[in-house]
Design a protein around this motif. Structure first.
Motif, PDB file in Angstrom:
ATOM      1  N   GLN A  16       0.759  -1.217   0.077  1.00  0.00           N
ATOM      2  CA  GLN A  16      -0.010  -0.100  -0.019  1.00  0.00           C
ATOM      3  C   GLN A  16       0.920   1.337  -0.041  1.00  0.00           C
ATOM      4  O   GLN A  16       0.451   2.322  -0.695  1.00  0.00           O
ATOM      5  N   ALA A  17       1.867   1.264   0.778  1.00  0.00           N
ATOM      6  CA  ALA A  17       2.729   2.581   0.747  1.00  0.00           C
ATOM      7  C   ALA A  17       3.440   2.710  -0.450  1.00  0.00           C
ATOM      8  O   ALA A  17       3.608   3.623  -1.014  1.00  0.00           O
ATOM      9  N   PHE A  18       4.032   1.645  -1.246  1.00  0.00           N
ATOM     10  CA  PHE A  18       4.514   1.436  -2.345  1.00  0.00           C
ATOM     11  C   PHE A  18       3.539   2.068  -3.546  1.00  0.00           C
ATOM     12  O   PHE A  18       4.021   2.839  -4.225  1.00  0.00           O
ATOM     13  N   MET A  19       2.236   1.445  -3.435  1.00  0.00           N
ATOM     14  CA  MET A  19       1.399   1.775  -4.525  1.00  0.00           C
ATOM     15  C   MET A  19       0.873   3.213  -4.289  1.00  0.00           C
ATOM     16  O   MET A  19       0.843   4.009  -5.371  1.00  0.00           O
ATOM     17  N   THR A  20       0.767   4.079  -3.169  1.00  0.00           N
ATOM     18  CA  THR A  20       0.530   5.150  -3.030  1.00  0.00           C
ATOM     19  C   THR A  20       1.717   6.137  -3.631  1.00  0.00           C
ATOM     20  O   THR A  20       1.279   7.180  -4.206  1.00  0.00           O
ATOM     21  N   ALA A  48      11.668  10.197  -2.992  1.00  0.00           N
ATOM     22  CA  ALA A  48      10.518  10.224  -2.004  1.00  0.00           C
ATOM     23  C   ALA A  48       9.847   9.054  -2.252  1.00  0.00           C
ATOM     24  O   ALA A  48       9.328   8.597  -0.804  1.00  0.00           O
ATOM     25  N   LEU A  49       9.680   8.234  -3.120  1.00  0.00           N
ATOM     26  CA  LEU A  49       9.156   6.953  -2.833  1.00  0.00           C
ATOM     27  C   LEU A  49       9.842   5.795  -2.141  1.00  0.00           C
ATOM     28  O   LEU A  49       9.539   5.370  -1.161  1.00  0.00           O
ATOM     29  N   LYS A  50      11.188   5.987  -2.197  1.00  0.00           N
ATOM     30  CA  LYS A  50      11.953   5.290  -1.280  1.00  0.00           C
ATOM     31  C   LYS A  50      11.814   5.629   0.233  1.00  0.00           C
ATOM     32  O   LYS A  50      11.831   4.895   1.233  1.00  0.00           O
ATOM     33  N   GLN A  51      11.890   7.044   0.515  1.00  0.00           N
ATOM     34  CA  GLN A  51      11.651   7.525   1.920  1.00  0.00           C
ATOM     35  C   GLN A  51      10.219   7.273   2.561  1.00  0.00           C
ATOM     36  O   GLN A  51      10.115   6.956   3.644  1.00  0.00           O
ATOM     37  N   ALA A  52       9.522   6.948   1.485  1.00  0.00           N
ATOM     38  CA  ALA A  52       7.885   6.380   1.869  1.00  0.00           C
ATOM     39  C   ALA A  52       7.904   4.844   1.982  1.00  0.00           C
ATOM     40  O   ALA A  52       7.303   4.543   2.913  1.00  0.00           O
ATOM     41  N   VAL A  53       8.447   4.172   1.262  1.00  0.00           N
ATOM     42  CA  VAL A  53       8.375   2.767   1.384  1.00  0.00           C
ATOM     43  C   VAL A  53       9.406   2.299   2.370  1.00  0.00           C
ATOM     44  O   VAL A  53       9.091   1.189   3.265  1.00  0.00           O
ATOM     45  N   VAL A  54      10.763   2.696   2.418  1.00  0.00           N
ATOM     46  CA  VAL A  54      11.631   1.839   3.346  1.00  0.00           C
ATOM     47  C   VAL A  54      11.466   1.830   4.754  1.00  0.00           C
ATOM     48  O   VAL A  54      11.460   0.821   5.490  1.00  0.00           O
ATOM     49  N   PRO A  55      10.913   2.971   5.326  1.00  0.00           N
ATOM     50  CA  PRO A  55      10.629   2.903   6.647  1.00  0.00           C
ATOM     51  C   PRO A  55       9.516   1.880   7.110  1.00  0.00           C
ATOM     52  O   PRO A  55       9.504   1.365   8.012  1.00  0.00           O
ATOM     53  N   THR A  56       8.511   1.948   6.223  1.00  0.00           N
ATOM     54  CA  THR A  56       7.443   1.147   6.284  1.00  0.00           C
ATOM     55  C   THR A  56       7.858  -0.457   6.311  1.00  0.00           C
ATOM     56  O   THR A  56       7.540  -1.266   7.287  1.00  0.00           O
ATOM     57  N   LEU A  57       8.663  -0.743   5.221  1.00  0.00           N
ATOM     58  CA  LEU A  57       9.394  -1.852   5.339  1.00  0.00           C
ATOM     59  C   LEU A  57      10.192  -2.450   6.466  1.00  0.00           C
ATOM     60  O   LEU A  57       9.802  -3.417   6.981  1.00  0.00           O
ATOM     61  N   LEU A  58      10.907  -1.449   7.072  1.00  0.00           N
ATOM     62  CA  LEU A  58      11.690  -1.820   8.294  1.00  0.00           C
ATOM     63  C   LEU A  58      10.907  -1.888   9.515  1.00  0.00           C
ATOM     64  O   LEU A  58      11.094  -2.858  10.325  1.00  0.00           O
ATOM     65  N   GLU A  59       9.749  -1.055   9.710  1.00  0.00           N
ATOM     66  CA  GLU A  59       8.736  -1.342  10.595  1.00  0.00           C
ATOM     67  C   GLU A  59       8.205  -2.726  10.743  1.00  0.00           C
ATOM     68  O   GLU A  59       8.081  -3.468  11.678  1.00  0.00           O
ATOM     69  N   GLU A  60       7.725  -2.826   9.430  1.00  0.00           N
ATOM     70  CA  GLU A  60       6.885  -4.313   9.336  1.00  0.00           C
ATOM     71  C   GLU A  60       7.899  -5.540   9.518  1.00  0.00           C
ATOM     72  O   GLU A  60       7.390  -6.415  10.154  1.00  0.00           O
ATOM     73  N   ARG A  61       9.133  -5.313   9.040  1.00  0.00           N
ATOM     74  CA  ARG A  61      10.119  -6.326   9.117  1.00  0.00           C
ATOM     75  C   ARG A  61      10.486  -6.549  10.721  1.00  0.00           C
ATOM     76  O   ARG A  61      10.441  -7.841  10.939  1.00  0.00           O
ATOM     77  N   ALA A  62      10.534  -5.411  11.300  1.00  0.00           N
ATOM     78  CA  ALA A  62      10.734  -5.624  12.817  1.00  0.00           C
ATOM     79  C   ALA A  62       9.738  -6.394  13.575  1.00  0.00           C
ATOM     80  O   ALA A  62       9.818  -7.141  14.447  1.00  0.00           O
ATOM     81  N   ALA A  63       8.558  -5.959  13.155  1.00  0.00           N
ATOM     82  CA  ALA A  63       7.252  -6.464  13.912  1.00  0.00           C
ATOM     83  C   ALA A  63       6.966  -8.029  13.603  1.00  0.00           C
ATOM     84  O   ALA A  63       6.339  -8.759  13.994  1.00  0.00           O
ATOM     85  N   LEU A  64       7.703  -8.643  12.383  1.00  0.00           N
ATOM     86  CA  LEU A  64       7.618  -9.900  11.969  1.00  0.00           C
ATOM     87  C   LEU A  64       8.655 -10.987  12.758  1.00  0.00           C
ATOM     88  O   LEU A  64       8.263 -12.042  12.689  1.00  0.00           O
TER      89      LEU A  64
END
Length: 125
Positions: A16-20, A48-64
């Protein structure tokens, strides 16, 4: 020790973050114009895309992670005095971590030692 989310939920949030972000750069609607006409403009959009997606990816990876959340019996001994068992507090806090691509927030648990009164985060959380 349970993860904080499921893979399906994590993937959905990252996609969703990537698609947005992608919609801002290359709109699906053909009638919307593309922004920027120089390569520098495109690089800034990609950044800008990278700055929107990478933090989301890191947060989700930590939660997994399997050890993203510890149970009271798995909190470990106090790092100051070695006393065990320690008290695992019910409240968690959101901690902001700064990465080269932006800030990511992770959830942290906290323990309190019954012997020395020290407070710490369990090593696995």
């Amino acid at each position: 020790m349970p993860a904080r989310t499921t893979r399906a939920e994590a993937r959905k949030r990252v996609i969703q973050a990537f698609m947005t972000s992608l919609e801002r750069i290359i709109p699906e609607d053909e009638s919307k114009p593309l922004k920027g006409s120089k390569f520098l403009d495109w690089e800034l959009q990609a950044q800008a895309l990278k700055q929107a997606v990478v933090p989301t990816l890191l947060e989700e990876r930590a939660a997994l992670e399997d050890n993203a959340r510890v149970e009271a019996k798995d909190a470990g001994p106090c790092p100051r005095c070695g006393y065990s068992p320690v008290y695992l507090e019910k409240e968690t806090t959101r901690t902001e971590l700064i990465s080269p691509d932006g800030s990511a927030e992770i959830e942290k648990q906290h323990c309190r030692c019954r012997q020395c009164g020290g407070s710490f985060s369990p090593s696995a959380s």
